[in-house]
Design a protein around this motif. Sequence first.
Motif, mmCIF file in Angstrom:
data_model
loop_
_atom_site.group_PDB
_atom_site.id
_atom_site.type_symbol
_atom_site.label_atom_id
_atom_site.label_comp_id
_atom_site.label_asym_id
_atom_site.label_seq_id
_atom_site.Cartn_x
_atom_site.Cartn_y
_atom_site.Cartn_z
ATOM 1 N N HIS A 111 0.809 -1.216 0.000
ATOM 2 C CA HIS A 111 0.000 0.000 0.000
ATOM 3 C C HIS A 111 0.845 1.270 0.000
ATOM 4 O O HIS A 111 0.297 2.370 -0.103
ATOM 5 C CB HIS A 111 -0.940 0.006 1.208
ATOM 6 C CG HIS A 111 -1.666 -1.272 1.409
ATOM 7 N ND1 HIS A 111 -2.441 -1.844 0.432
ATOM 8 C CD2 HIS A 111 -1.714 -2.121 2.473
ATOM 9 C CE1 HIS A 111 -2.944 -2.982 0.885
ATOM 10 N NE2 HIS A 111 -2.505 -3.176 2.114
ATOM 11 N N HIS A 132 -6.548 -3.330 3.620
ATOM 12 C CA HIS A 132 -6.077 -1.952 3.682
ATOM 13 C C HIS A 132 -5.685 -1.389 2.319
ATOM 14 O O HIS A 132 -4.991 -0.362 2.245
ATOM 15 C CB HIS A 132 -4.955 -1.831 4.707
ATOM 16 C CG HIS A 132 -5.462 -2.039 6.100
ATOM 17 N ND1 HIS A 132 -5.200 -3.193 6.808
ATOM 18 C CD2 HIS A 132 -6.268 -1.282 6.888
ATOM 19 C CE1 HIS A 132 -5.810 -3.122 7.983
ATOM 20 N NE2 HIS A 132 -6.465 -1.978 8.048
ATOM 21 N N THR A 135 -6.144 2.345 1.386
ATOM 22 C CA THR A 135 -5.112 3.377 1.459
ATOM 23 C C THR A 135 -5.010 4.139 0.141
ATOM 24 O O THR A 135 -4.798 5.356 0.113
ATOM 25 C CB THR A 135 -3.741 2.741 1.762
ATOM 26 O OG1 THR A 135 -3.854 1.881 2.896
ATOM 27 C CG2 THR A 135 -2.687 3.794 2.026
ATOM 28 N N THR A 220 -2.784 9.359 3.206
ATOM 29 C CA THR A 220 -2.837 7.904 3.091
ATOM 30 C C THR A 220 -3.139 7.250 4.441
ATOM 31 O O THR A 220 -3.815 6.224 4.499
ATOM 32 C CB THR A 220 -1.524 7.347 2.515
ATOM 33 O OG1 THR A 220 -0.409 7.842 3.261
ATOM 34 C CG2 THR A 220 -1.363 7.732 1.064
ATOM 35 N N THR A 221 -2.643 7.847 5.521
ATOM 36 C CA THR A 221 -2.951 7.322 6.859
ATOM 37 C C THR A 221 -4.454 7.349 7.109
ATOM 38 O O THR A 221 -5.034 6.393 7.640
ATOM 39 C CB THR A 221 -2.219 8.144 7.928
ATOM 40 O OG1 THR A 221 -0.809 7.947 7.796
ATOM 41 C CG2 THR A 221 -2.656 7.734 9.335
ATOM 42 N N ASN A 224 -6.265 4.763 4.953
ATOM 43 C CA ASN A 224 -5.872 3.425 5.385
ATOM 44 C C ASN A 224 -6.819 2.849 6.427
ATOM 45 O O ASN A 224 -7.081 1.642 6.446
ATOM 46 C CB ASN A 224 -4.447 3.480 5.929
ATOM 47 C CG ASN A 224 -3.962 2.167 6.493
ATOM 48 O OD1 ASN A 224 -4.137 1.886 7.676
ATOM 49 N ND2 ASN A 224 -3.339 1.349 5.657
ATOM 50 N N CYS A 326 1.660 -0.139 7.161
ATOM 51 C CA CYS A 326 1.156 0.625 6.017
ATOM 52 C C CYS A 326 0.428 1.873 6.476
ATOM 53 O O CYS A 326 0.219 2.799 5.696
ATOM 54 C CB CYS A 326 0.234 -0.238 5.154
ATOM 55 S SG CYS A 326 -1.204 -0.919 6.019
ATOM 56 N N THR A 327 0.068 1.939 7.735
ATOM 57 C CA THR A 327 -0.619 3.101 8.290
ATOM 58 C C THR A 327 0.339 4.241 8.565
ATOM 59 O O THR A 327 0.082 5.387 8.210
ATOM 60 C CB THR A 327 -1.333 2.736 9.605
ATOM 61 O OG1 THR A 327 -1.935 1.464 9.481
ATOM 62 C CG2 THR A 327 -2.369 3.776 9.976
ATOM 63 N N ASN A 408 -2.841 -0.275 12.444
ATOM 64 C CA ASN A 408 -4.257 0.059 12.258
ATOM 65 C C ASN A 408 -5.245 -0.809 13.020
ATOM 66 O O ASN A 408 -6.421 -0.497 13.065
ATOM 67 C CB ASN A 408 -4.602 0.032 10.769
ATOM 68 C CG ASN A 408 -3.972 -1.151 10.057
ATOM 69 O OD1 ASN A 408 -3.972 -2.267 10.576
ATOM 70 N ND2 ASN A 408 -3.411 -0.909 8.876
#
Length: 447
Positions: A111, A132, A135, A220-221, A224, A326-327, A408
């Motif tokens: 992501h 996710h 994202t 993006t956070t 996500n 990825c967060t 996340n």
Amino acid sequence: MGQTIVEKIVSRQVGRPVIAGEKIERLPITKLFFNDVIGPPAIQGFLENFRDIFEKHNKFPQVFDPKRIFFLPDHSVPAYSVPVAEGIDLMEEFAKPRGIKAYKEGDGIEHVVLIEDGQIVPWDIVLGTDSHTDTNGAMGALAFGVGTTDGFYAMATGHIYDFVVPESNKFELVGRLPKGVYSKDIILYIIGKVGAGGCSKRVAEFTGEGLRGLSMDARTTICNMAVEMSGRTGIMACDDNLTAYLKDRAQWPVEPIDSDPDAVYANTMTVDLSALEPCVAFPHKPANVTPISRVQEMIARSQEAPTSDFCVVESDKITDAFLGACTNGRYEDLVAGAAVLRGNKVHPEVNLIVIPASRKVYERALDEGILEVFIKAGANVESPNCGPCFGSHMGVLSRKARMISSSNRNYQGRMGSPEAQIFLASPATVAASAIEGRIADPRKYLS
């Protein structure tokens, strides 16, 4: 009647106007990616289900468009077992003769990497074999996760089937964030307000003047974690910030997209960013959110009225901390954590793990001395991967562990033992807590 971003994207793909609630029998997609968890069984499913068709026509079993498919080993790398290693081998062996891009172990999290590389652009319809995948909505794309079966059918046909156009909930962000408050705090606050099912089966569309002041890392956070309030996905318009981000990296044409002023939403919510403070989600649900000034009250509540997903928390002490995923494993996240940690040491009873989300983030943080800050503070810095986020490796929690994480999810057993407790927070709050050995306000460390 105007259209939302989602309605516009789907309308373009099917060649006619659509509205929320319509069922699309065959929706063409534009991008498809697989990780090392779902990639290997999806490849096997593709070959088992479509080999006979290709053989009948004396053709090599090719995918719908190799330039639009990607394999990214990220969850369990470097490979920690023989089956994982062989699954990654299978992805590479399948990809090479078909001209599909297969990333290397350590290149980063799916992501993050595809966005960095300019593979996701506005108007895309993106399928990824991970929840996710939402994202990518920060890129003005309709992006959502699918399972193995949908994945291998999409690999063969370039379509997702029986797709119902979702309604959208509008989240309008106004004002500016105070110092020491970040995009993670925004999305935690929203999830805490609407609840775990507050956006069920709908798209969370984020908009407003406050959003336009946020960087792409921050956006993006937010997207996500749309799935943590049961959203189908998160999405944002293409504005000047996104256009500038894509200017020198986009691998596909970039065209602006936004909802119409008279678009219809199922629900709307306004969030004043200037009124926010650092937030923390208590175990075992991302919706168990409290502002950091009321942590002690939240602890008392957990003791008075615990439930299966709001467990008894005895104190604010932590034993483990994780900055990554990825967060929140992007460059700006590492900068925020390092700003708090610089000149300080990780508490002797805390294990802090720092994992940059991609090789590019790792290299930049290395060149700028950011990783040195973490290492000298006493953190363990690892190569890009998902790490402890889903309890696979690189920091699996014991039953006595109390983790504060920038990831996340904090479901029971998510990062290891079902008896462990996981708190979610921003990278700055994670870093401050790692210093003090307790859930701590990062603002005191920021001059």
